[in-house]
Design a protein around this motif. Structure first.
Motif, short mmCIF file in Angstrom:
data_model
loop_
_atom_site.label_atom_id
_atom_site.label_comp_id
_atom_site.label_asym_id
_atom_site.label_seq_id
_atom_site.Cartn_x
_atom_site.Cartn_y
_atom_site.Cartn_z
N ALA A 121 0.81 -1.22 0.00
CA ALA A 121 0.00 0.00 0.00
C ALA A 121 0.84 1.27 0.00
CB ALA A 121 -0.94 0.01 1.20
N HIS A 122 2.13 1.17 0.30
CA HIS A 122 3.05 2.32 0.28
C HIS A 122 2.53 3.51 1.10
CE1 HIS A 122 5.57 0.30 -2.63
NE2 HIS A 122 4.51 0.11 -3.40
N GLY A 123 2.15 3.23 2.35
CA GLY A 123 1.70 4.29 3.26
C GLY A 123 0.23 4.62 3.17
N ARG A 124 -0.46 4.08 2.18
CA ARG A 124 -1.91 4.30 2.08
C ARG A 124 -2.64 3.22 2.87
NH1 ARG A 124 -3.62 7.91 -1.62
NH2 ARG A 124 -5.45 6.71 -2.22
N ASP A 125 -3.95 3.20 2.81
CA ASP A 125 -4.75 2.29 3.62
C ASP A 125 -4.85 0.90 3.00
OD1 ASP A 125 -5.12 4.48 5.24
OD2 ASP A 125 -7.20 4.81 4.65
N VAL A 126 -5.11 -0.07 3.87
CA VAL A 126 -5.35 -1.46 3.47
C VAL A 126 -6.80 -1.78 3.79
CG1 VAL A 126 -4.82 -3.89 3.99
CG2 VAL A 126 -2.97 -2.19 3.85
N VAL A 127 -7.48 -2.42 2.85
CA VAL A 127 -8.85 -2.87 3.07
C VAL A 127 -8.86 -4.40 3.08
CG1 VAL A 127 -11.14 -3.06 2.01
CG2 VAL A 127 -10.05 -0.84 2.21
N LEU A 128 -9.58 -4.96 4.05
CA LEU A 128 -9.73 -6.40 4.17
C LEU A 128 -11.02 -6.84 3.48
CD1 LEU A 128 -8.84 -6.72 7.96
CD2 LEU A 128 -7.30 -6.96 6.01
N PHE A 129 -10.93 -7.87 2.64
CA PHE A 129 -12.09 -8.48 1.99
C PHE A 129 -12.20 -9.90 2.50
CE2 PHE A 129 -12.47 -6.07 -2.35
CZ PHE A 129 -12.86 -4.93 -1.68
N GLY A 130 -13.35 -10.27 3.00
CA GLY A 130 -13.59 -11.64 3.44
C GLY A 130 -13.80 -11.72 4.93
N ALA A 131 -14.84 -12.46 5.32
CA ALA A 131 -15.21 -12.56 6.73
C ALA A 131 -14.12 -13.25 7.57
CB ALA A 131 -16.53 -13.30 6.87
N ASP A 132 -13.53 -14.32 7.05
CA ASP A 132 -12.54 -15.05 7.82
C ASP A 132 -11.27 -14.24 8.01
OD1 ASP A 132 -11.67 -17.46 9.22
OD2 ASP A 132 -10.26 -17.68 7.55
N ILE A 133 -10.82 -13.57 6.94
CA ILE A 133 -9.63 -12.71 7.03
C ILE A 133 -9.85 -11.62 8.07
CG2 ILE A 133 -8.35 -10.91 5.76
CD1 ILE A 133 -7.44 -13.69 5.09
N ALA A 134 -11.02 -10.99 8.01
CA ALA A 134 -11.33 -9.91 8.96
C ALA A 134 -11.37 -10.43 10.38
CB ALA A 134 -12.64 -9.24 8.58
N ALA A 135 -12.00 -11.59 10.59
CA ALA A 135 -12.07 -12.15 11.94
C ALA A 135 -10.68 -12.47 12.48
CB ALA A 135 -12.95 -13.40 11.94
#
Length: 194
Positions: A121-135
């Motif tokens: 992301a080079h200093g920008r934000d990361v978004v999580l996709f997927g229920a298991d990854i987020a949990a």
């Protein structure tokens, strides 16, 4: 360790659309129900989604999301084609080559996967996709914020928005865009709860 720890860069955010009965995907990870077609043209994208997209540097998804994304135009379908950055997929069984060159596989668990996404992301934000990854990321105290759009649909079955333990949240924005309820929360870390 928290998503915005020293040196890690931007915010780590779980951004998800959920049915009114708590499902983030249908049966067999079906995502065809998820659409912004229920928004009148004048409403446009939910304002929290615009903010997420404006600061997005990388996406980290799980294998379930990866498999489901094949039928949803892959990377081209992310945010209606408005995102063209790196997508990392955490998996125990990487393929020799992903179906899209913008996708890369990561192994080794959630902490190194989030770190790899932050580097991409080079200093920008990361978004999580997927229920298991987020949990997994929530359990490891790696998520800074959660943005949920509650859609006007009841699925009855599928993948629920589920976590492994109690997570306390601080509201940042509660609103709506057309029939969508827009909910934006900061995750209270273990340190902030003491």
């Amino acid at each position: 360790m928290h998503g915005t720890g020293e040196g890690s860069g931007g915010t780590v955010r779980w951004h998800v659309t959920m049915s009114l009965d708590g499902f983030v995907a249908g049966t067999d990870h079906d995502m065809s129900w998820m659409s912004l077609n229920w928004l009148p043209r004048q409403e446009g994208w939910p304002e929290p989604a615009e903010r997420v997209l404006g600061s997005l540097g990388a996406i980290l998804g799980g294998r379930g999301w990866y498999e489901a994304s094949r039928s949803l135009n892959g990377v081209e379908g992310i945010y209606g084609g408005r995102y063209d950055g790196p997508v990392l997929v955490l998996t125990h069984h990487p393929e020799p080559a992903p179906y899209d060159p913008r996708i890369s596989f990561v192994t080794g668990g959630i902490e190194p996967a989030v770190a790899a996404a932050q580097a991409a992301a080079h200093g920008r934000d990361v978004v999580l996709f997927g229920a298991d990854i987020a949990a997994q990321a929530l359990a490891a105290d790696l998520v800074d914020e959660i943005v949920v759009h509650t859609a006007p649909v009841l699925l009855g079955a599928g993948v629920r928005l589920t976590v492994h333990e109690r997570v306390e949240l601080e509201p940042l924005h509660l609103g709506h865009t057309g029939p969508l309820a827009d909910l934006h929360y900061r995750v209270r870390t273990a340190a902030s709860r003491q």
